[in-house]
Design a protein around this motif. Structure first.
Motif, short mmCIF file in Angstrom:
data_model
loop_
_atom_site.label_atom_id
_atom_site.label_comp_id
_atom_site.label_asym_id
_atom_site.label_seq_id
_atom_site.Cartn_x
_atom_site.Cartn_y
_atom_site.Cartn_z
N ARG A 380 0.82 -1.21 0.00
CA ARG A 380 0.00 0.00 0.00
C ARG A 380 0.86 1.27 0.00
O ARG A 380 0.59 2.23 -0.73
CB ARG A 380 -0.94 -0.03 1.21
N ALA A 381 1.90 1.28 0.82
CA ALA A 381 2.73 2.48 0.95
C ALA A 381 3.40 2.83 -0.38
O ALA A 381 3.43 3.99 -0.79
CB ALA A 381 3.77 2.27 2.04
N GLN A 382 3.94 1.82 -1.05
CA GLN A 382 4.61 2.08 -2.33
C GLN A 382 3.60 2.53 -3.39
O GLN A 382 3.86 3.44 -4.17
CB GLN A 382 5.34 0.83 -2.81
N ARG A 385 2.63 6.08 -2.74
CA ARG A 385 3.76 6.98 -2.98
C ARG A 385 4.02 7.16 -4.46
O ARG A 385 4.23 8.29 -4.94
CB ARG A 385 4.99 6.44 -2.27
N PRO A 394 -3.79 6.37 3.54
CA PRO A 394 -3.96 4.91 3.60
C PRO A 394 -5.25 4.53 4.32
O PRO A 394 -5.60 5.12 5.34
CB PRO A 394 -2.73 4.45 4.40
N HIS A 415 -1.65 -5.17 6.15
CA HIS A 415 -0.37 -4.51 5.95
C HIS A 415 0.44 -5.31 4.94
O HIS A 415 0.04 -6.41 4.54
CB HIS A 415 0.39 -4.40 7.27
#
Length: 604
Positions: A380-382, A385, A394, A415
């Motif tokens: 999710r973070a990548q 970003r 998020p 996660h």
């Protein structure tokens, strides 16, 4: 210099291939334009030129659920109530009826309709003006119960209106009959509507401000039958002119629209809202005589067209292109004639999996392990970003911030952990074959199919999921189609996996939590999730007032979603809206999808 001349002056080589030509045109439009472009070849009558991302599925309030169709219906049809355009915090106001009288026990709601509100002309009325009456709302809400329509909005009334068992099929072997008497929904006289509930319903007034409860005329439905979605006839601020399906639609001002600018109230202390209220005071609505709406998919095409002045605003700037117009948190200097509005919609993006599917479905340990592994594979973070360029929050639960019932302390279990995902698959028998991809526990080949929307955005999303799933040994293929077609197939249970989003129809958690409520399978519950523990908590929570007991049930429902993994949560978007300098009265509403009736156009 006109935009087209400006591009030619920059020396654009128009003989290049289409994709390169589009990219160059976009870059040159940005670098060569000294400010916001003037609109090209406008008609003398003030008109709005807009776009919607995707295509319409059909303009029937009872069945429409895609964003394009809902946005159009909001301007063609009238529910009893609506949201005050400028009020913050949001506030319901009367629309075709005044706010109701409510009995002391909270079970009876009585609405008095405005007199002299008329449907727009249609051959179904045989040349006679057709006034809106209370029976039109009785008919419209009863249509939601028709099993042939498969309305995704039935959850708002099913089991809540007094005596609705007959319409819900409780009468053994009896087919649906819209004329079945319903004690909880009655036209007392021509202009008086009474709604009676089985138990208090905190969200009823929100339901009655949704497009799904808008009035429709029985004569029109009977005249067009299964084609009713192609013949929208309402009492709203606009009516349909020319319409090229899946390409563009023209909306014409309803000359007999029943409301004016005095109906809006400015939020205290909100300078922009006060200015808009002053400009709208005493003015007829809608403020333009015509709207031209194009249906588009490609972000580059949309941005280029906007910068050339072909569209009056661009809602939710595509994050992948934001660096082309933004410098930090401001517009680039040569674009600062444009209006920039920041807005956080009540919206959640997610990927759902079909729990009736023979590969992904079921609640046995190995099936749950497969879905949880898919969730753990997603970075999710990548994604946020690199593809969302930071214009997103998020998602920790199904609920976006500012929805009633949102718990900012909840973090959940979803996660990125490919190591744990691989361990789960190993433990539950999804072995790797010689090519590195996994098989089913019985040794048969394992291949997933994810639907995706056509166009460059769909292809980018495909690569995100291909990389994620391949990283844990899962083979996936992609099937592209229009979103409206994917939704139709989803309701029939014919889609295995799909990434989509939901934007609030009303500002309460129930509107999101119903997406996994078991009885909503075949409607808005595309995952076909039907877990008794979740259903019970949903039914309990919707009857409770806001408070600790309700929040406890919500938290337990979120935990069940994390545990059984029918969804992979993605994000809540942060929207950058660009508005041309000649557009007045623009302000996004947290729930209403459009503001078209309030916008004025003053071409330079």
């Amino acid at each position: 210099m006109k935009p087209s001349a400006r591009l030619a002056h920059c020396g654009l080589a128009w003989h290049l291939p289409g994709s390169i030509r589009l990219a160059l045109a976009l870059a040159l439009a940005l670098c060569c334009a000294p400010g916001a472009a003037a609109p090209a070849a406008r008609a003398t009558t003030p008109s709005l030129h807009l776009f919607l991302v995707g295509t319409e599925s059909g303009l029937d309030p009872a069945s429409a659920s895609d964003l394009v169709s809902l946005s159009l219906n909001e301007n063609l049809f009238d529910p009893l109530l609506h949201y005050d355009y400028l009020a913050r915090p949001i506030r319901l106001a009367g629309n075709t009826a005044a706010l109701p009288q409510i009995s002391a026990d909270g079970l009876n709601y009585t609405f008095q309709l405005k007199r002299g509100v008329y449907f727009t002309p249609d051959p179904a009325f045989k040349g006679q003006p057709r006034e809106l009456v209370a029976q039109d709302y009785v008919y419209a809400i009863k249509r939601l119960y028709d099993p042939a329509i498969k309305s995704p909005w039935l959850f708002m009334f099913e089991g809540k209106l007094a005596g609705d068992q007959a319409l819900r099929g409780a009468s053994k072997g009896q087919p649906f009959n819209i004329d079945t008497p319903l004690p909880g929904l009655q036209a007392i006289d021509r202009y008086t509507l009474r709604i009676r509930l089985q138990a208090p319903e905190p969200n009823l007034l929100y339901y009655l401000a949704t497009g799904a409860t808008a009035a429709v005329a029985r004569e029109v439905v009977q005249a067009y039958g299964a084609e009713i979605g192609n013949h929208p006839v309402g009492t709203g601020p606009f009516m349909v002119g020319q319409w090229q399906r899946s390409h563009q639609i023209e909306l014409l001002a309803n000359p007999k629209y029943h409301s004016n600018g005095d109906s809006v109230q400015a939020a205290p202390g909100h300078s922009q809202a006060k200015q808009i209220a002053r400009q709208l005071a005493g003015q007829p609505l809608p403020r333009v005589g015509r709207i031209e709406v194009k249906f588009l998919e490609e972000p580059q095409t949309i941005l280029l067209s906007f910068l050339r002045g072909q569209f009056d605003y661009l809602e939710q700037l595509p994050p992948a292109l934001s660096h082309l117009v933004m410098q930090g948190d401001q517009l680039k200097p040569h674009l600062r004639q444009l209006q920039l509005h920041r807005f956080v919609p009540l919206q959640t993006y997610y990927m759902w999996m079909n729990l009736d599917d023979p590969v992904l479905g079921g609640i046995t340990p190995e099936k749950i392990a497969l879905r949880r592994a898919i969730s753990l594979s997603y970075d999710r973070a990548q994604d946020l970003r690199e593809l969302e360029r930071g214009l997103a929050i998020p998602a920790r639960s199904m609920l976006p911030p500012d929805v009633i019932g949102f718990d900012k302390s909840y973090r959940g279990y979803q996660h990125h952990d490919p190591q744990l995902a691989n361990a789960l698959l190993d433990k539950f028998g999804y072995k790797r074959s010689a090519d590195g991809f996994r098989t089913l526990p019985d040794g048969k080949p394992l291949s997933l199919t994810m639907h995706s929307i056509t166009g460059s955005v769909g292809r980018l999303r495909d690569e995100v999921w291909r990389k994620s799933l391949n990283s844990i040994g899962l083979r996936v293929q992609f099937k592209s189609d229009k979103k409206s077609e994917i939704i139709k197939a989803s309701r029939l249970g014919q889609v295995q996996m799909f990434e989509t989003n939901w934007i609030a129809d009303f500002p309460d958690a129930e509107n999101f939590l119903q997406l996994l409520y078991g009885p909503n399978q075949g409607r808005a519950n595309y995952a076909r999730f039907n877990l008794p523990a979740y259903n019970q908590r949903y039914e309990q929570a919707r009857l409770l007032p806001a408070g600790a007991e309700k929040q406890k049930l919500y938290r337990e429902m979120h935990q069940l979603v994390d545990g059984y993994a029918p969804w992979v949560l993605r994000m809540h978007p942060v929207s950058l809206d660009l508005v041309q300098p000649w557009v007045d009265n623009y302000m996004r509403h947290p729930v209403a999808l459009t503001n078209w009736r309030y916008l004025s156009v003053n071409p330079p």
